[in-house]
Design a protein around this motif. Sequence first.
Motif, PDB file in Angstrom:
ATOM      1  N   ILE A 271      24.840 152.064 -65.521  1.00 49.71           N
ATOM      2  CA  ILE A 271      26.169 152.462 -65.046  1.00 49.71           C
ATOM      3  C   ILE A 271      27.064 151.234 -64.900  1.00 49.71           C
ATOM      4  CG2 ILE A 271      27.448 153.429 -63.079  1.00 49.71           C
ATOM      5  CD1 ILE A 271      25.120 155.341 -62.674  1.00 49.71           C
ATOM      6  N   PHE A 272      26.501 150.187 -64.327  1.00 50.39           N
ATOM      7  CA  PHE A 272      27.277 148.953 -64.139  1.00 50.39           C
ATOM      8  C   PHE A 272      27.776 148.408 -65.482  1.00 50.39           C
ATOM      9  CE2 PHE A 272      26.516 144.309 -64.609  1.00 50.39           C
ATOM     10  CZ  PHE A 272      27.755 143.897 -64.152  1.00 50.39           C
ATOM     11  N   ILE A 273      26.884 148.345 -66.474  1.00 53.42           N
ATOM     12  CA  ILE A 273      27.257 147.776 -67.771  1.00 53.42           C
ATOM     13  C   ILE A 273      28.329 148.645 -68.444  1.00 53.42           C
ATOM     14  CG2 ILE A 273      26.385 147.319 -70.124  1.00 53.42           C
ATOM     15  CD1 ILE A 273      25.651 145.118 -68.178  1.00 53.42           C
ATOM     16  N   ARG A 274      28.196 149.958 -68.323  1.00 48.70           N
ATOM     17  CA  ARG A 274      29.218 150.845 -68.911  1.00 48.70           C
ATOM     18  C   ARG A 274      30.560 150.650 -68.198  1.00 48.70           C
ATOM     19  NH1 ARG A 274      27.336 156.570 -68.457  1.00 48.70           N
ATOM     20  NH2 ARG A 274      29.329 156.974 -69.473  1.00 48.70           N
ATOM     21  N   LEU A 275      30.509 150.507 -66.892  1.00 45.74           N
ATOM     22  CA  LEU A 275      31.728 150.275 -66.112  1.00 45.74           C
ATOM     23  C   LEU A 275      32.385 148.963 -66.534  1.00 45.74           C
ATOM     24  CD1 LEU A 275      33.503 150.968 -63.560  1.00 45.74           C
ATOM     25  CD2 LEU A 275      31.878 149.637 -62.246  1.00 45.74           C
ATOM     26  N   LEU A 276      31.574 147.927 -66.653  1.00 42.52           N
ATOM     27  CA  LEU A 276      32.094 146.598 -67.004  1.00 42.52           C
ATOM     28  C   LEU A 276      32.717 146.620 -68.402  1.00 42.52           C
ATOM     29  CD1 LEU A 276      32.062 143.861 -65.543  1.00 42.52           C
ATOM     30  CD2 LEU A 276      30.037 143.265 -66.862  1.00 42.52           C
ATOM     31  N   ASN A 277      32.029 147.242 -69.343  1.00 48.28           N
ATOM     32  CA  ASN A 277      32.550 147.312 -70.706  1.00 48.28           C
ATOM     33  C   ASN A 277      33.838 148.138 -70.760  1.00 48.28           C
ATOM     34  OD1 ASN A 277      30.772 145.702 -72.219  1.00 48.28           O
ATOM     35  ND2 ASN A 277      29.223 147.300 -72.221  1.00 48.28           N
ATOM     36  N   THR A 278      33.886 149.209 -69.952  1.00 51.74           N
ATOM     37  CA  THR A 278      35.086 150.052 -69.960  1.00 51.74           C
ATOM     38  C   THR A 278      36.275 149.293 -69.364  1.00 51.74           C
ATOM     39  OG1 THR A 278      33.648 151.971 -69.728  1.00 51.74           O
ATOM     40  CG2 THR A 278      35.979 152.335 -69.324  1.00 51.74           C
ATOM     41  N   LEU A 279      36.045 148.589 -68.267  1.00 53.40           N
ATOM     42  CA  LEU A 279      37.130 147.786 -67.692  1.00 53.40           C
ATOM     43  C   LEU A 279      37.547 146.699 -68.681  1.00 53.40           C
ATOM     44  CD1 LEU A 279      35.920 147.394 -63.970  1.00 53.40           C
ATOM     45  CD2 LEU A 279      37.819 148.802 -64.794  1.00 53.40           C
ATOM     46  N   HIS A 280      36.569 146.073 -69.307  1.00 53.07           N
ATOM     47  CA  HIS A 280      36.861 145.017 -70.277  1.00 53.07           C
ATOM     48  C   HIS A 280      37.723 145.555 -71.428  1.00 53.07           C
ATOM     49  CE1 HIS A 280      35.952 142.605 -73.910  1.00 53.07           C
ATOM     50  NE2 HIS A 280      36.115 141.592 -73.078  1.00 53.07           N
ATOM     51  N   SER A 281      37.479 146.810 -71.826  1.00 57.21           N
ATOM     52  CA  SER A 281      38.229 147.378 -72.957  1.00 57.21           C
ATOM     53  C   SER A 281      39.710 147.528 -72.613  1.00 57.21           C
ATOM     54  CB  SER A 281      37.636 148.731 -73.374  1.00 57.21           C
ATOM     55  OG  SER A 281      37.953 149.712 -72.405  1.00 57.21           O
ATOM     56  N   SER A 282      40.044 147.650 -71.325  1.00 56.65           N
ATOM     57  CA  SER A 282      41.457 147.733 -70.939  1.00 56.65           C
ATOM     58  C   SER A 282      42.116 146.361 -70.988  1.00 56.65           C
ATOM     59  CB  SER A 282      41.595 148.272 -69.504  1.00 56.65           C
ATOM     60  OG  SER A 282      41.203 149.609 -69.470  1.00 56.65           O
ATOM     61  N   VAL A 283      41.328 145.338 -70.669  1.00 53.31           N
ATOM     62  CA  VAL A 283      41.886 143.981 -70.665  1.00 53.31           C
ATOM     63  C   VAL A 283      42.010 143.473 -72.096  1.00 53.31           C
ATOM     64  CG1 VAL A 283      41.565 141.620 -69.806  1.00 53.31           C
ATOM     65  CG2 VAL A 283      40.786 143.553 -68.439  1.00 53.31           C
ATOM     66  N   SER A 284      40.996 143.733 -72.893  1.00 55.67           N
ATOM     67  CA  SER A 284      40.960 143.223 -74.269  1.00 55.67           C
ATOM     68  C   SER A 284      40.717 144.377 -75.235  1.00 55.67           C
ATOM     69  CB  SER A 284      39.843 142.199 -74.414  1.00 55.67           C
ATOM     70  OG  SER A 284      39.980 141.168 -73.489  1.00 55.67           O
ATOM     71  N   PRO A 285      41.728 145.263 -75.445  1.00 60.97           N
ATOM     72  CA  PRO A 285      41.496 146.420 -76.303  1.00 60.97           C
ATOM     73  C   PRO A 285      41.118 145.992 -77.719  1.00 60.97           C
ATOM     74  CG  PRO A 285      43.819 146.248 -75.640  1.00 60.97           C
ATOM     75  CD  PRO A 285      43.091 145.178 -74.929  1.00 60.97           C
ATOM     76  N   GLY A 286      40.179 146.733 -78.292  1.00 58.97           N
ATOM     77  CA  GLY A 286      39.811 146.455 -79.674  1.00 58.97           C
ATOM     78  C   GLY A 286      38.760 145.370 -79.820  1.00 58.97           C
ATOM     79  N   ARG A 287      38.472 144.657 -78.742  1.00 56.64           N
ATOM     80  CA  ARG A 287      37.453 143.607 -78.820  1.00 56.64           C
ATOM     81  C   ARG A 287      36.061 144.225 -78.770  1.00 56.64           C
ATOM     82  NH1 ARG A 287      38.028 138.779 -76.278  1.00 56.64           N
ATOM     83  NH2 ARG A 287      39.949 137.680 -76.697  1.00 56.64           N
ATOM     84  N   ALA A 288      35.082 143.522 -79.315  1.00 60.99           N
ATOM     85  CA  ALA A 288      33.700 144.016 -79.305  1.00 60.99           C
ATOM     86  C   ALA A 288      33.237 144.239 -77.867  1.00 60.99           C
ATOM     87  CB  ALA A 288      32.807 143.001 -79.984  1.00 60.99           C
ATOM     88  N   VAL A 289      32.370 145.228 -77.695  1.00 63.25           N
ATOM     89  CA  VAL A 289      31.802 145.504 -76.372  1.00 63.25           C
ATOM     90  C   VAL A 289      30.867 144.346 -76.004  1.00 63.25           C
ATOM     91  CG1 VAL A 289      30.216 147.029 -75.162  1.00 63.25           C
ATOM     92  CG2 VAL A 289      31.989 147.997 -76.612  1.00 63.25           C
ATOM     93  N   PRO A 290      31.174 143.587 -74.972  1.00 61.44           N
ATOM     94  CA  PRO A 290      30.430 142.334 -74.778  1.00 61.44           C
ATOM     95  C   PRO A 290      29.102 142.438 -74.038  1.00 61.44           C
ATOM     96  CG  PRO A 290      32.313 142.413 -73.290  1.00 61.44           C
ATOM     97  CD  PRO A 290      32.300 143.706 -74.055  1.00 61.44           C
ATOM     98  N   TYR A 291      28.919 143.451 -73.235  1.00 61.29           N
ATOM     99  CA  TYR A 291      27.749 143.437 -72.346  1.00 61.29           C
ATOM    100  C   TYR A 291      26.758 144.526 -72.720  1.00 61.29           C
ATOM    101  CZ  TYR A 291      31.231 140.731 -69.896  1.00 61.29           C
ATOM    102  OH  TYR A 291      32.198 139.819 -69.593  1.00 61.29           O
ATOM    103  N   LYS A 292      25.490 144.156 -72.661  1.00 60.83           N
ATOM    104  CA  LYS A 292      24.439 145.090 -73.074  1.00 60.83           C
ATOM    105  C   LYS A 292      23.606 145.535 -71.879  1.00 60.83           C
ATOM    106  CE  LYS A 292      23.618 143.070 -77.637  1.00 60.83           C
ATOM    107  NZ  LYS A 292      24.146 141.708 -77.454  1.00 60.83           N
ATOM    108  N   PRO A 293      23.104 146.794 -71.930  1.00 64.81           N
ATOM    109  CA  PRO A 293      22.280 147.258 -70.811  1.00 64.81           C
ATOM    110  C   PRO A 293      20.875 146.639 -70.828  1.00 64.81           C
ATOM    111  CG  PRO A 293      22.504 148.980 -72.452  1.00 64.81           C
ATOM    112  CD  PRO A 293      23.341 147.836 -72.928  1.00 64.81           C
ATOM    113  N   PHE A 294      20.165 146.826 -69.749  1.00 65.97           N
ATOM    114  CA  PHE A 294      18.791 146.362 -69.619  1.00 65.97           C
ATOM    115  C   PHE A 294      17.945 146.923 -70.778  1.00 65.97           C
ATOM    116  CE2 PHE A 294      14.489 146.770 -68.059  1.00 65.97           C
ATOM    117  CZ  PHE A 294      14.274 145.518 -67.542  1.00 65.97           C
TER     118      PHE A 294
END
Length: 291
Positions: free
Chosen positions: A128-151
């Motif tokens: 959940i944390f990683i999905r949240l982080l990636n989703t927030l990141h997508s608002s800051v840097s739209p179109g950029r690769a998803v940077p964080y991977k789950p366990f």
Amino acid sequence: MKVKLATIEEAAMEDNAGELDETFRRNGCCLIRLKPTTSNVIRKAMEASVALFRQPAEVKAAFVDSTTRVGYRSVGIEYSQSLNRPDLMESLSYSIKHEGIIHGLAQGEAETEWRKSSRAGFQALDLIFIRLLNTLHSSVSPGRAVPYKPFPDSFSANGSFLQTNHYTSELMSRSILQDCHEDANLVTLLLSDADGLELSLDRSSFVGCSPPADCLLAFSGSLMTKLSRGRYPTVYHRVVRLPHVMERKSMMYFANPSPDEFLFPWGTGGEENLAQIAAESPQRFGLPKLA
Ligand SMILES: O=C(O)CCC(=O)C(=O)O
Ligand SMILES: [Fe+2]
């Protein structure tokens, strides 16, 4: 007073990136309504902790690792501002990084069940944390690769902790059980079974905020404020004793980056003038409003 926070469905976090970004910009937090399967895994981890809290003091005393603080911890000074004001709760902490130590501490059935359930809860919350982080990141840097991977590849897994707190009437000898503090990690995912948590969203007053039974509260720690260059404010919070609450349990997933990885601030724009940002919007860093 209670605060009304935006609720985002666990199943649809990515579809609600705009709302998630907005609520995190405004309040640094939101509620996430869990899918029943996730909720069950997490509740099971909490129940296993409660079973261990109910063990005799000597069993719990043997489940302590004072160097790493994994395992059991009695009343302590985790966030209190002075040695004379310990936090009035006992706690159990689990981390994948310290599993070896936890295995060494395990004694009987309650510890073994706790270890198993905590690992499953840790993994569910990490996702959940990683999905949240990636989703927030997508608002800051739209179109950029998803940077964080789950366990297990998650950059967070090494440094994160799953902690259950237990407040009982014998321990609740003050009106403020845990003094106001910020969490130093990236994001905290919190659930609880009774009132007592209060947030200070404006840094001058407190509002009660207990996530409903099927939800968890996700909020920014101070590292998140830095990672997002001040976009998401740090959420200050405390725990108070309420007359109708005789016992309270809470569980937190403290999501941390791995200590040996670099963490690059999001977005572009060169260096930020942090002193200027802090002067213009001090509450973003948990600072008091300047006159
Ligand atoms: O028990 C709670 O609800 C909050 C605890 C907390 O803020 C913490 O341990 O950092
Ligand atoms: Fe906290």
